[in-house]
Motif scaffolding. Structure first.
Motif, PDB file in Angstrom:
ATOM      1  N   ALA A  55      97.722  80.934  67.216  1.00 53.82           N
ATOM      2  CA  ALA A  55      96.253  81.904  66.819  1.00 53.82           C
ATOM      3  C   ALA A  55      95.503  80.367  67.171  1.00 53.82           C
ATOM      4  O   ALA A  55      95.576  79.793  66.079  1.00 53.82           O
ATOM      5  CB  ALA A  55      96.749  82.287  65.972  1.00 53.82           C
ATOM      6  N   TYR A  56      94.311  80.934  67.207  1.00 54.06           N
ATOM      7  CA  TYR A  56      93.784  80.106  66.932  1.00 54.06           C
ATOM      8  C   TYR A  56      92.169  80.658  66.018  1.00 54.06           C
ATOM      9  O   TYR A  56      92.088  82.308  67.270  1.00 54.06           O
ATOM     10  CB  TYR A  56      92.512  79.666  68.539  1.00 54.06           C
ATOM     11  CG  TYR A  56      93.631  78.162  68.864  1.00 54.06           C
ATOM     12  CD1 TYR A  56      93.598  76.663  68.423  1.00 54.06           C
ATOM     13  CD2 TYR A  56      94.261  78.996  70.461  1.00 54.06           C
ATOM     14  CE1 TYR A  56      94.852  76.410  69.576  1.00 54.06           C
ATOM     15  CE2 TYR A  56      95.382  78.093  71.139  1.00 54.06           C
ATOM     16  CZ  TYR A  56      95.222  76.633  70.848  1.00 54.06           C
ATOM     17  OH  TYR A  56      95.789  75.595  71.762  1.00 54.06           O
ATOM     18  N   VAL A  57      92.254  80.738  64.981  1.00 54.54           N
ATOM     19  CA  VAL A  57      90.891  81.887  64.512  1.00 54.54           C
ATOM     20  C   VAL A  57      90.493  80.604  64.386  1.00 54.54           C
ATOM     21  O   VAL A  57      89.206  79.585  64.868  1.00 54.54           O
ATOM     22  CB  VAL A  57      91.253  80.932  62.155  1.00 54.54           C
ATOM     23  CG1 VAL A  57      90.431  82.073  62.391  1.00 54.54           C
ATOM     24  CG2 VAL A  57      92.905  81.549  62.191  1.00 54.54           C
ATOM     25  N   LEU A  58      88.968  81.895  65.217  1.00 56.87           N
ATOM     26  CA  LEU A  58      87.094  81.283  65.055  1.00 56.87           C
ATOM     27  C   LEU A  58      86.371  81.612  64.155  1.00 56.87           C
ATOM     28  O   LEU A  58      85.999  82.786  63.289  1.00 56.87           O
ATOM     29  CB  LEU A  58      86.749  82.286  66.470  1.00 56.87           C
ATOM     30  CG  LEU A  58      87.404  82.350  67.279  1.00 56.87           C
ATOM     31  CD1 LEU A  58      87.415  82.997  69.011  1.00 56.87           C
ATOM     32  CD2 LEU A  58      87.757  80.907  68.108  1.00 56.87           C
ATOM     33  N   GLY A  59      85.780  80.351  63.653  1.00 55.96           N
ATOM     34  CA  GLY A  59      84.374  80.431  62.756  1.00 55.96           C
ATOM     35  C   GLY A  59      83.887  80.593  62.943  1.00 55.96           C
ATOM     36  O   GLY A  59      83.476  80.932  63.939  1.00 55.96           O
ATOM     37  N   GLU A  60      82.516  81.169  62.038  1.00 56.38           N
ATOM     38  CA  GLU A  60      81.208  81.128  62.791  1.00 56.38           C
ATOM     39  C   GLU A  60      81.020  79.980  63.035  1.00 56.38           C
ATOM     40  O   GLU A  60      80.725  78.797  63.156  1.00 56.38           O
ATOM     41  CB  GLU A  60      80.264  80.958  61.396  1.00 56.38           C
ATOM     42  CG  GLU A  60      80.896  82.277  60.718  1.00 56.38           C
ATOM     43  CD  GLU A  60      80.171  83.567  61.190  1.00 56.38           C
ATOM     44  OE1 GLU A  60      79.310  83.812  61.693  1.00 56.38           O
ATOM     45  OE2 GLU A  60      81.258  84.656  61.207  1.00 56.38           O
ATOM     46  N   GLY A  61      80.039  80.192  64.356  1.00 60.57           N
ATOM     47  CA  GLY A  61      79.141  78.802  65.347  1.00 60.57           C
ATOM     48  C   GLY A  61      80.198  79.306  66.385  1.00 60.57           C
ATOM     49  O   GLY A  61      80.756  79.607  66.719  1.00 60.57           O
ATOM     50  N   GLU A  62      79.538  78.102  67.385  1.00 61.30           N
ATOM     51  CA  GLU A  62      80.407  77.650  68.388  1.00 61.30           C
ATOM     52  C   GLU A  62      81.793  76.779  68.492  1.00 61.30           C
ATOM     53  O   GLU A  62      81.708  75.979  67.625  1.00 61.30           O
ATOM     54  CB  GLU A  62      79.290  76.900  68.962  1.00 61.30           C
ATOM     55  CG  GLU A  62      80.102  76.419  70.571  1.00 61.30           C
ATOM     56  CD  GLU A  62      78.917  75.399  70.841  1.00 61.30           C
ATOM     57  OE1 GLU A  62      78.153  75.995  71.620  1.00 61.30           O
ATOM     58  OE2 GLU A  62      79.019  73.542  71.263  1.00 61.30           O
ATOM     59  N   THR A  63      82.692  77.446  69.449  1.00 65.58           N
ATOM     60  CA  THR A  63      84.177  77.089  69.007  1.00 65.58           C
ATOM     61  C   THR A  63      84.298  76.232  71.385  1.00 65.58           C
ATOM     62  O   THR A  63      84.459  77.181  72.169  1.00 65.58           O
ATOM     63  CB  THR A  63      85.099  77.824  69.302  1.00 65.58           C
ATOM     64  OG1 THR A  63      84.866  77.844  67.724  1.00 65.58           O
ATOM     65  CG2 THR A  63      86.652  76.754  69.018  1.00 65.58           C
ATOM     66  N   ILE A  64      84.448  75.352  71.836  1.00 59.41           N
ATOM     67  CA  ILE A  64      84.649  74.864  73.006  1.00 59.41           C
ATOM     68  C   ILE A  64      86.239  75.066  72.760  1.00 59.41           C
ATOM     69  O   ILE A  64      86.545  74.680  72.170  1.00 59.41           O
ATOM     70  CB  ILE A  64      84.164  73.377  72.649  1.00 59.41           C
ATOM     71  CG1 ILE A  64      82.777  73.583  72.799  1.00 59.41           C
ATOM     72  CG2 ILE A  64      84.086  72.959  74.172  1.00 59.41           C
ATOM     73  CD1 ILE A  64      81.899  74.435  74.026  1.00 59.41           C
ATOM     74  N   ALA A  65      86.332  75.795  74.199  1.00 60.75           N
ATOM     75  CA  ALA A  65      88.446  75.945  74.593  1.00 60.75           C
ATOM     76  C   ALA A  65      88.412  74.775  76.079  1.00 60.75           C
ATOM     77  O   ALA A  65      87.325  75.004  76.155  1.00 60.75           O
ATOM     78  CB  ALA A  65      88.269  76.774  74.923  1.00 60.75           C
ATOM     79  N   GLY A  66      89.043  74.268  75.804  1.00 56.60           N
ATOM     80  CA  GLY A  66      89.427  72.692  77.742  1.00 56.60           C
ATOM     81  C   GLY A  66      89.863  72.113  76.668  1.00 56.60           C
ATOM     82  O   GLY A  66      91.462  71.874  76.052  1.00 56.60           O
ATOM     83  N   ARG A  67      90.379  71.169  77.689  1.00 59.78           N
ATOM     84  CA  ARG A  67      92.067  70.429  78.577  1.00 59.78           C
ATOM     85  C   ARG A  67      91.465  68.508  77.667  1.00 59.78           C
ATOM     86  O   ARG A  67      92.172  68.066  77.250  1.00 59.78           O
ATOM     87  CB  ARG A  67      91.484  69.713  80.364  1.00 59.78           C
ATOM     88  CG  ARG A  67      93.143  69.123  79.703  1.00 59.78           C
ATOM     89  CD  ARG A  67      93.366  69.084  81.106  1.00 59.78           C
ATOM     90  NE  ARG A  67      92.618  68.217  81.879  1.00 59.78           N
ATOM     91  CZ  ARG A  67      92.239  67.985  82.602  1.00 59.78           C
ATOM     92  NH1 ARG A  67      91.413  68.999  83.777  1.00 59.78           N
ATOM     93  NH2 ARG A  67      90.697  67.182  83.481  1.00 59.78           N
ATOM     94  N   SER A  68      89.487  69.294  76.745  1.00 55.89           N
ATOM     95  CA  SER A  68      89.014  67.759  75.843  1.00 55.89           C
ATOM     96  C   SER A  68      90.073  66.973  74.854  1.00 55.89           C
ATOM     97  O   SER A  68      89.907  68.324  74.460  1.00 55.89           O
ATOM     98  CB  SER A  68      87.184  67.074  75.521  1.00 55.89           C
ATOM     99  OG  SER A  68      87.438  66.844  74.638  1.00 55.89           O
ATOM    100  N   ASP A  69      90.476  66.534  74.317  1.00 51.00           N
ATOM    101  CA  ASP A  69      90.754  65.796  73.209  1.00 51.00           C
ATOM    102  C   ASP A  69      90.163  66.636  71.747  1.00 51.00           C
ATOM    103  O   ASP A  69      90.519  66.941  70.838  1.00 51.00           O
ATOM    104  CB  ASP A  69      91.136  64.578  72.860  1.00 51.00           C
ATOM    105  CG  ASP A  69      92.147  64.584  73.867  1.00 51.00           C
ATOM    106  OD1 ASP A  69      93.293  65.032  74.656  1.00 51.00           O
ATOM    107  OD2 ASP A  69      92.711  63.013  74.046  1.00 51.00           O
TER     108      ASP A  69
END
Length: 137
Positions: A55-69
């Protein structure tokens, strides 16, 4: 290695994104959504694919998902672009936006450039099937 005159760098096979056709079968998401507890507004639970159950908890604001470290949600598979999608939590709720990825971002089996999300929605990024869970925060 790039030349001094702006020639693009050659990418290794591990850095390239390959094409992937997501499985369009609907996931049984009811069980997963009920498993996440805590004080948060939204989380993404990996229903199927690599890292199932995480599970990934999402905080307020922006979260990028991808293959980048550097991605807040690291999805390490060649079917995922380095900067694949952006999740935004704000006063209006949760939104996902595709960042011009190679394979696109799917919400409930339909390719979307941008979509509002609710608890129970399924987001497919490459081989990862993520289910939106609503929290108590």
């Amino acid at each position: 290695m790039a030349e001094e005159h702006g020639a693009p760098e050659e990418l290794s096979d591990a850095e390239k994104t390959i094409f992937y056709d997501p499985d369009s079968r609907a996931a049984d998401v009811g069980e997963v959504v009920g498993r996440v507890e805590g004080a948060f507004r939204y989380a993404l639970v990996v229903e199927r694919g690599p890292r199932a159950g995480l599970a990934y908890v999402l905080g307020e604001g922006e979260t990028i998902a991808g293959r980048s470290d550097e991605a807040g949600i690291f999805l390490g598979d060649v079917t995922v672009s380095r900067r694949h999608a952006r999740f935004l939590v704000d006063e209006d709720g949760l939104t996902v936006e595709d960042l011009r990825s190679t394979n696109g971002t799917y919400v409930n089996a339909e390719r979307q450039d941008r979509a509002s999300l609710q608890a129970g929605d399924e987001v497919i990024i490459g081989k990862f099937h993520l289910v939106v869970a609503g929290g108590h925060g």
